[in-house]
Design an enzyme around this catalytic site. Sequence first.
Site, PDB file in Angstrom:
ATOM      1  N   SER A   9     -12.803  21.095  40.950  1.00  0.00           N
ATOM      2  CA  SER A   9     -12.532  21.965  42.214  1.00  0.00           C
ATOM      3  C   SER A   9     -13.879  23.014  42.392  1.00  0.00           C
ATOM      4  CB  SER A   9     -11.356  22.907  41.832  1.00  0.00           C
ATOM      5  OG  SER A   9     -11.516  23.760  40.649  1.00  0.00           O
ATOM      6  N   ARG A  10     -13.875  24.161  41.751  1.00  0.00           N
ATOM      7  CA  ARG A  10     -14.992  25.001  41.679  1.00  0.00           C
ATOM      8  C   ARG A  10     -15.128  25.468  40.518  1.00  0.00           C
ATOM      9  NH1 ARG A  10     -16.450  22.993  45.868  1.00  0.00           N
ATOM     10  NH2 ARG A  10     -16.885  24.006  47.718  1.00  0.00           N
ATOM     11  N   GLU A  54     -24.390  26.863  39.485  1.00  0.00           N
ATOM     12  CA  GLU A  54     -25.075  25.600  39.629  1.00  0.00           C
ATOM     13  C   GLU A  54     -26.661  25.643  40.165  1.00  0.00           C
ATOM     14  OE1 GLU A  54     -22.321  23.047  41.634  1.00  0.00           O
ATOM     15  OE2 GLU A  54     -20.783  23.316  40.265  1.00  0.00           O
ATOM     16  N   HIS A  88     -21.582  17.677  39.783  1.00  0.00           N
ATOM     17  CA  HIS A  88     -21.171  17.989  41.296  1.00  0.00           C
ATOM     18  C   HIS A  88     -21.112  16.951  42.069  1.00  0.00           C
ATOM     19  CE1 HIS A  88     -19.548  21.738  43.878  1.00  0.00           C
ATOM     20  NE2 HIS A  88     -19.344  20.515  44.413  1.00  0.00           N
TER      21      HIS A  88
END
Length: 320
Positions: free
Chosen positions: A234-235, A264, A283
């Site tokens: 998700s995050r 990130e 990611h």
Amino acid sequence: MKVVVTRKLPNEIIDLFSNVQVVVWDKEDEPMPRERLLLEIEDADGLLTNLSDAIDKELLERATKLKVISTMAVGFDNIDVEEATKRGIAIGHTPGVLTEATADLTFSLLLASARRLVEGVELIREDKWASWSPFLLTGQQVYGATIGIIGMGRIGLSVARRAKGFSMNVLYHNRSRHSEAEREVSATYCSLDELLERSDFIVLLAPSTPDTYRMIGKEQFAKMKKTAVFINTSRGTNVDEAELYEALVNQEIYAAGLDVFENEPITSKHPLLKLKNVTAVPHIGSASIQTRMEMAKLAVENVLLGLAAQPLKTQVPSQG
């Protein structure tokens, strides 16, 4: 009109812009530098961006001509939506088209983490495989296990469909009941605590909001089984990474598969990368060729519609 594109995209995508001046950052693996973006945005009518760019008040104050922002992503937490709304700027994103690719990656992380695939690859590459052994790299069984999905949206349902192919029992926690998931994959709605306590695999797919910030931390890891595998696609901000590290080191949970991180990109010095029971990827949830091309096309379409003062195909709701 002028459009700024902050990342290098294939020529066939850029060619979709017609009768428009396009400024494209041409470095393959890095975003347009902040200083350059602030300069280019001053006379730009459109902006095609992504999650690595901070579209904040400082930038929007300079963007006096800007009509539309289009992000090549589902999430838009990098954009000051309230400030953009005040300035009458439309915002587009790319939901829907990346659902299946992200579900594929999520389930790939689940399988890799459960069956210790990365450890197996490294064992061979490092010439440490001496012989077959009865309990060499034994992991957790996926078939017939219980999966708990936190955030039953499009991606959550697609992950649940994959889980049913492995005869998994599906639990879910969401802001509201999801009748389609309950009907199609026999998903059981439950509280977050119950999900954490009962699940063998816990998949976090919640959006990034103030309410979900570090929603999984020390208290939540303590409720999980010691054999639990935790997956986050998700995050990164939805997880307290320091507490995840402690849970893994102290064997409160079995393993983790991570596609996202709070800050990130991360480097090899990140504490979680020191652990063998962490499978980490950069990611790449939506990173199939077909999906990224569809995302790029939709992002361009939203820009062109915004320049023409027409409703965007997939528009972020205004705020403020």
